[in-house]
Design a protein around this motif. Structure first.
Motif, short mmCIF file in Angstrom:
data_model
loop_
_atom_site.label_atom_id
_atom_site.label_comp_id
_atom_site.label_asym_id
_atom_site.label_seq_id
_atom_site.Cartn_x
_atom_site.Cartn_y
_atom_site.Cartn_z
N SER A 11 5.79 24.11 8.48
CA SER A 11 5.40 22.87 7.84
C SER A 11 6.59 21.82 7.89
N ILE A 12 7.93 22.25 7.92
CA ILE A 12 9.13 21.20 7.91
C ILE A 12 8.99 20.56 9.18
N ALA A 13 8.95 21.45 10.21
CA ALA A 13 9.19 20.88 11.56
C ALA A 13 7.86 20.12 12.18
N ILE A 14 6.77 20.64 11.64
CA ILE A 14 5.67 19.77 11.82
C ILE A 14 5.74 18.32 11.16
N ARG A 42 -5.06 9.67 12.89
CA ARG A 42 -5.12 9.80 14.23
C ARG A 42 -3.66 10.75 14.46
N VAL A 43 -2.75 10.17 14.09
CA VAL A 43 -1.39 10.89 14.23
C VAL A 43 -1.31 12.27 13.50
N LEU A 44 -1.63 12.31 12.23
CA LEU A 44 -1.72 13.73 11.50
C LEU A 44 -2.60 14.90 12.02
N LYS A 45 -3.93 14.36 12.52
CA LYS A 45 -4.79 15.10 12.99
C LYS A 45 -4.33 15.83 14.34
N GLY A 46 -3.60 15.06 15.19
CA GLY A 46 -3.23 15.31 16.55
C GLY A 46 -1.94 16.52 16.37
N ILE A 47 -0.96 15.83 15.43
CA ILE A 47 0.33 16.81 15.31
C ILE A 47 -0.26 18.28 14.64
N THR A 48 -0.86 18.17 13.59
CA THR A 48 -1.21 19.25 13.04
C THR A 48 -1.89 20.39 13.63
N GLU A 49 -3.00 19.90 14.41
CA GLU A 49 -4.08 20.67 15.37
C GLU A 49 -3.22 21.17 16.25
N ALA A 50 -2.39 20.56 16.82
CA ALA A 50 -1.32 20.98 17.95
C ALA A 50 -0.60 22.34 17.46
N HIS A 51 -0.31 22.40 16.22
CA HIS A 51 0.56 23.44 15.72
C HIS A 51 -0.08 24.38 14.78
N GLY A 52 -1.40 24.24 14.80
CA GLY A 52 -2.22 25.18 13.86
C GLY A 52 -1.87 24.93 12.33
N ALA A 100 8.25 16.62 10.39
CA ALA A 100 9.43 15.93 11.01
C ALA A 100 8.80 15.31 12.07
N GLN A 101 7.97 15.79 12.93
CA GLN A 101 7.22 15.22 14.02
C GLN A 101 6.24 14.20 13.45
N VAL A 102 5.68 14.49 12.42
CA VAL A 102 4.55 13.14 11.66
C VAL A 102 5.35 12.22 11.31
N VAL A 103 6.69 12.35 10.78
CA VAL A 103 7.51 11.33 10.23
C VAL A 103 7.77 10.14 11.34
N THR A 104 8.29 11.09 12.51
CA THR A 104 8.89 10.32 13.73
C THR A 104 7.71 9.56 14.40
N ASN A 105 6.65 10.20 14.43
CA ASN A 105 5.24 9.63 15.01
C ASN A 105 4.66 8.58 14.11
N ASP A 148 0.95 -1.15 -0.07
CA ASP A 148 -0.02 -0.26 0.16
C ASP A 148 0.82 1.19 -0.02
N GLY A 149 0.33 2.23 -0.39
CA GLY A 149 0.99 3.69 -0.48
C GLY A 149 0.30 4.77 -0.01
N PHE A 150 0.97 5.69 0.45
CA PHE A 150 0.16 6.91 1.09
C PHE A 150 0.93 8.24 0.53
N HIS A 151 0.02 9.45 0.68
CA HIS A 151 0.60 10.54 0.47
C HIS A 151 0.00 11.75 1.35
N ILE A 152 0.77 12.55 2.02
CA ILE A 152 0.54 13.45 2.97
C ILE A 152 0.73 14.88 2.36
N THR A 153 0.17 15.80 2.69
CA THR A 153 0.61 17.15 2.40
C THR A 153 0.27 17.92 3.95
N ILE A 154 1.37 18.40 4.29
CA ILE A 154 1.19 19.52 5.51
C ILE A 154 1.30 20.88 4.96
N LYS A 155 0.01 21.63 5.41
CA LYS A 155 0.11 22.78 5.17
C LYS A 155 0.24 23.90 6.41
#
Length: 391
Positions: free
Chosen positions: A209-212, A277-287, A214-219, A187-194
């Motif tokens: 977006s880069i700092a955010i 769930r990871v994406l939503k939590g991290i992006t919301e935490a950082h606006g 990076a957290q997404v990748v780690t988590n 399977d594959g996935f594509h993510i855009t952090i705005k």
């Protein structure tokens, strides 16, 4: 059919198989572009006689050998497509197509199955039932040629189907037999952090977006290590992280792409949920915000035990116990799984690496090749297995 007769016939096609392989290697074609390859295969099969040769799809070929007596139907599959890689080998039959090469052994697979077809086409009177030879396009590129061929009806009435892969990472003389899981679902996935771009000197005025990202990748890695059973075979890998234009500019957005590999389709339900769930939590935490797409690839290749036992017995009878290897399942993928949905099947591997000959490079490498002597193993196993399946 006597062993002596079969061995003589196999030896008789040896040179043909090598020449066919070298032809395909010199003139590789990418997935969904195998026009000349498939035409060469079609015309070669027609020259053998006793075969009903058709074009199930634009770039595939099927040949049917209907025996003189009724019986079961066995399908044998080979893939034909090449890869977008610039070849770095120096032998005298390297690719003549810039940026394209056979870097996965499909040239050998096609040659082996042509050799098998040539031998068996001269043994029509000894065949009980039917052998179908599937020359498949587009194994390397999703959604894959196997499903197209199946949708075209090539598997209608097939009782068993088998396939083999030449493997440079398994030593020459060994045959890999896999019971149960063999290849993973890719399977594959594509993510855009705005986020919100700005000057690197004023990060407080931006949403980085880069700092955010990076957290997404780690988590995301925590999903495998902390949210799933450690005994489950599961891989999540990030292969692409793109963002930014200049050293002193904070990027407005980043793109992240990767793959999820497993043998259990249950993860196609759980992984997108856990990832989001990871994406939503991290992006919301950082606006920030995100876009997320999860793409289901091929099904996993799961071998049937009874069919696999026939292959194992065939190898033992021909080459002895010392030739048998039981490798671990691979997290690589194969669209042979589409054929498996229609009939019991087995996918085995043929050792084709040889350190003494300098054949040590992995698949998809610009210096990949394989020991051509391994193709005789494939032809011999296929032809002998036919008479075991079609008793």
């Amino acid at each position: 059919m006597s062993t002596l007769t079969l061995n003589s016939a196999i030896e008789g096609v040896r040179e043909d198989v090598i020449n066919w392989r070298r032809h395909f290697h010199q003139y590789p074609e990418l997935s969904y572009h195998e026009a000349k390859t498939s035409q060469f295969v079609y015309e070669t099969l027609e020259s053998f006689g006793n075969l009903e040769v058709t074009r199930p799809t634009e770039y595939s070929v099927m040949a049917r050998l209907i025996g003189s007596q009724p019986g079961k139907t066995l399908g044998i599959r080979a893939d034909m497509d090449a890869l977008p890689i610039e070849e770095e080998n120096s032998f005298n039959f390297i690719s003549q197509t810039p940026g394209v090469m056979h870097a996965c052994g499909h040239d050998g697979h096609t040659a082996m199955l042509l050799g098998t077809a040539k031998i068996l086409s001269g043994m029509k009177d000894h065949i009980k039932g039917e052998v179908r030879f599937f020359f498949q396009h587009a194994e390397e590129y999703f959604p894959g040629g196997a499903q197209e061929m199946v949708d075209a009806g090539v598997m209608d009435g097939v009782d068993y189907v088998i396939a083999a892969h030449l493997i440079s990472t398994l030593e020459f003389g060994k045959i890999g037999i896999l019971y149960g899981p063999a290849m993973a679902a890719p399977d594959g996935f594509h993510i855009t952090i705005k986020g919100k771009g700005g000057h690197g000197s004023a990060p407080h005025e931006t949403i980085d977006s880069i700092a955010i990202g990076a957290q997404v990748v780690t988590n995301l890695q925590h999903i495998v290590s902390r949210n799933t059973d450690p005994l489950d075979n599961l891989v999540l890998s990030i292969g692409k992280f793109v963002g930014g234009e200049a050293a002193n500019v904070i990027a407005n957005s980043v793109e992240i792409s990767g793959t999820v590999r497993s043998f259990d389709l249950k993860f196609r339900d759980s992984m997108p949920v856990l990832m989001e769930r990871v994406l939503k939590g991290i992006t919301e935490a950082h606006g920030a915000s995100y876009e997320f797409e999860y793409l289901c690839g091929y099904r996993p290749v799961i071998n049937n035990d009874e069919v696999t036992k026939v292959i194992e017995d065939t190898v033992r009878e021909i080459y002895g116990d010392e030739a048998i290897d039981f490798p671990k399942p691979q997290m690589a993928a194969e669209d042979f799984s589409a054929f498996q949905q229609k009939a019991p099947s087995s996918y085995f591997i043929i050792g084709a690496g040889n350190k003494e000959k300098g054949i040590v490079y992995p698949h998809h490498h610009p210096r990949f090749t394989f020991d051509e002597d391994a193709m005789e193993y494939g032809v011999k196993i296929f032809t002998n297995a036919v008479f075991k399946f079609l008793l």
